[in-house]
Design a protein around this motif. Sequence first.
Motif, short mmCIF file in Angstrom:
data_model
loop_
_atom_site.label_atom_id
_atom_site.label_comp_id
_atom_site.label_asym_id
_atom_site.label_seq_id
_atom_site.Cartn_x
_atom_site.Cartn_y
_atom_site.Cartn_z
N GLY A 153 0.82 -1.20 0.00
CA GLY A 153 0.00 0.00 0.00
C GLY A 153 0.86 1.25 0.00
O GLY A 153 2.09 1.19 -0.04
N ASP A 154 0.20 2.39 0.05
CA ASP A 154 0.83 3.70 -0.02
C ASP A 154 1.39 4.08 1.35
O ASP A 154 0.68 4.00 2.37
CB ASP A 154 -0.21 4.71 -0.48
CG ASP A 154 0.36 6.07 -0.83
OD1 ASP A 154 1.56 6.31 -0.55
OD2 ASP A 154 -0.38 6.89 -1.39
N ALA A 155 2.62 4.54 1.39
CA ALA A 155 3.24 4.93 2.66
C ALA A 155 2.74 6.28 3.16
O ALA A 155 2.80 6.55 4.37
CB ALA A 155 4.76 4.99 2.50
N LEU A 156 2.23 7.12 2.26
CA LEU A 156 1.89 8.50 2.65
C LEU A 156 0.86 8.57 3.78
O LEU A 156 1.09 9.31 4.76
CB LEU A 156 1.43 9.29 1.43
CG LEU A 156 1.22 10.79 1.63
CD1 LEU A 156 2.49 11.46 2.16
CD2 LEU A 156 0.78 11.45 0.33
N PHE A 158 0.27 6.46 6.10
CA PHE A 158 0.94 5.95 7.29
C PHE A 158 1.84 7.03 7.89
O PHE A 158 1.85 7.25 9.12
CB PHE A 158 1.75 4.72 6.95
CG PHE A 158 2.43 4.07 8.11
CD1 PHE A 158 1.75 3.19 8.95
CD2 PHE A 158 3.77 4.33 8.39
CE1 PHE A 158 2.38 2.60 10.04
CE2 PHE A 158 4.41 3.75 9.47
CZ PHE A 158 3.71 2.88 10.30
N LEU A 159 2.61 7.73 7.05
CA LEU A 159 3.49 8.79 7.53
C LEU A 159 2.69 9.94 8.14
O LEU A 159 3.08 10.51 9.16
CB LEU A 159 4.36 9.31 6.39
CG LEU A 159 5.35 8.30 5.77
CD1 LEU A 159 6.06 8.92 4.58
CD2 LEU A 159 6.36 7.81 6.80
N GLN A 171 0.33 11.42 15.50
CA GLN A 171 0.53 10.80 16.80
C GLN A 171 1.87 11.16 17.43
O GLN A 171 2.19 10.68 18.52
CB GLN A 171 0.42 9.28 16.65
CG GLN A 171 -0.96 8.80 16.23
CD GLN A 171 -1.04 7.30 16.13
OE1 GLN A 171 -0.13 6.57 16.51
NE2 GLN A 171 -2.17 6.80 15.62
N GLY A 172 2.64 12.01 16.76
CA GLY A 172 3.92 12.43 17.31
C GLY A 172 4.99 11.36 17.31
O GLY A 172 5.94 11.41 18.10
N GLN A 173 4.87 10.39 16.40
CA GLN A 173 5.85 9.30 16.33
C GLN A 173 7.02 9.68 15.42
O GLN A 173 6.85 10.39 14.43
CB GLN A 173 5.17 8.03 15.82
CG GLN A 173 4.07 7.52 16.70
CD GLN A 173 3.37 6.31 16.11
OE1 GLN A 173 3.64 5.90 14.99
NE2 GLN A 173 2.45 5.73 16.87
N ALA A 219 8.20 15.65 2.15
CA ALA A 219 7.82 16.46 3.31
C ALA A 219 7.27 15.60 4.43
O ALA A 219 7.59 15.81 5.61
CB ALA A 219 6.78 17.51 2.88
N ALA A 220 6.45 14.61 4.07
CA ALA A 220 5.88 13.72 5.09
C ALA A 220 6.98 12.89 5.75
O ALA A 220 6.95 12.65 6.97
CB ALA A 220 4.84 12.81 4.45
N ALA A 221 7.96 12.44 4.96
CA ALA A 221 9.07 11.66 5.51
C ALA A 221 9.92 12.50 6.46
O ALA A 221 10.32 12.04 7.53
CB ALA A 221 9.92 11.11 4.37
N ARG A 222 10.18 13.72 6.08
CA ARG A 222 11.00 14.61 6.92
C ARG A 222 10.30 14.93 8.24
O ARG A 222 10.96 15.19 9.25
CB ARG A 222 11.33 15.89 6.16
CG ARG A 222 12.22 15.67 4.95
CD ARG A 222 12.50 16.96 4.20
NE ARG A 222 13.29 17.87 4.99
CZ ARG A 222 13.77 19.05 4.53
NH1 ARG A 222 13.51 19.42 3.27
NH2 ARG A 222 14.48 19.83 5.30
N ALA A 223 8.98 14.90 8.23
CA ALA A 223 8.23 15.27 9.42
C ALA A 223 8.24 14.20 10.50
O ALA A 223 7.91 14.48 11.66
CB ALA A 223 6.78 15.59 9.04
N VAL A 224 8.63 12.97 10.15
CA VAL A 224 8.54 11.86 11.13
C VAL A 224 9.85 11.12 11.32
O VAL A 224 9.88 10.05 11.92
CB VAL A 224 7.45 10.85 10.71
CG1 VAL A 224 6.08 11.52 10.66
CG2 VAL A 224 7.79 10.19 9.39
N SER A 225 10.96 11.67 10.84
CA SER A 225 12.23 10.94 10.96
C SER A 225 13.38 11.87 11.29
O SER A 225 13.33 13.07 11.03
CB SER A 225 12.54 10.20 9.66
OG SER A 225 12.73 11.11 8.60
N ARG A 226 14.39 11.29 11.87
CA ARG A 226 15.59 12.05 12.19
C ARG A 226 16.49 12.21 10.97
O ARG A 226 17.38 13.05 10.96
CB ARG A 226 16.35 11.34 13.32
CG ARG A 226 15.54 11.22 14.61
CD ARG A 226 16.30 10.53 15.71
NE ARG A 226 15.53 10.54 16.95
CZ ARG A 226 14.69 9.59 17.31
NH1 ARG A 226 14.51 8.54 16.51
NH2 ARG A 226 14.00 9.67 18.43
#
Length: 269
Positions: A165-168, A170-171, A177-179, A223-230
């Motif tokens: 499925g689409d990762a977007l 999920f991200l 949820q602040g994960q 943008a979604a990836a940058r928002a949830v990862s270091r």
Amino acid sequence: MRKMTEAAATLRPDLAVTCAAPELLAQAEELAVRLGLPLAEAGARHQLLLRCAPEGLELVKPDDPQLRGPLRVDFTAGAMDFRRKQPGKELLLRAVGCKIGRPLTVIDATGGLGRDSFLLAAAGCFVHVFEKEPVLAALLADGLERARQCPDTEAIAVRIRLTAGDALPFLREMRAQGQVVDAVYLDPMFPERRKSALVKKEAQLLQLLAQPSNPAAEKELLAAARAVSRRVAVKRPAKAPFLGEAAPSHSLSGATVRFDVHIAISGCF
């Protein structure tokens, strides 16, 4: 893989499910229902066939003499087996910040055939891989299942979780949820749509399934990836522009590809 538009849908290849032996017919029928694809009828011609075979699920192009060999995901032998045993040579591991003895949690948002996910897992990472193209996801699921049944690769394969499925979404839910995860890996590129003897069989088959590039969607995914990862690592052709026109913190360059690395400030964007 990117979301299909109505126009792109007309470009999808004529694809059917078949089996290489009578005892695999039930498996082929179940797969056809699950993917919403027709079963190939005797004597019918199709551009692509998704075939259940004793060796595993495989994609074939029967009408092209140069491409009749199957495309199959296999993590247990060949080049993939060689690469996983030499992690020190992989720019990918440096790009995601993987170090020996420090396992990371990584989301591979554009899984494809899963090779990069498998290399990350071989280095000790726990990987959640997404693939939204159903045929590629089915091939990847089959390859992972066979890897789990092989003593040499079982421990690696169990560190990989596949979502077809689409990762977007999920991200986005992670952000709500602040994960946060250690890294997100993106490899949205596919081979150019061109006919050339220099393009490998595998690439020619993949480009039949690939959808046209969508810069807006790529920018949104980054943008979604940058928002949830270091850390976000983006694989690009060596001379390609930055994904989403976003300049990375730094890049690691190889002969034909480079990895653009986006590092969070103070651990989070």
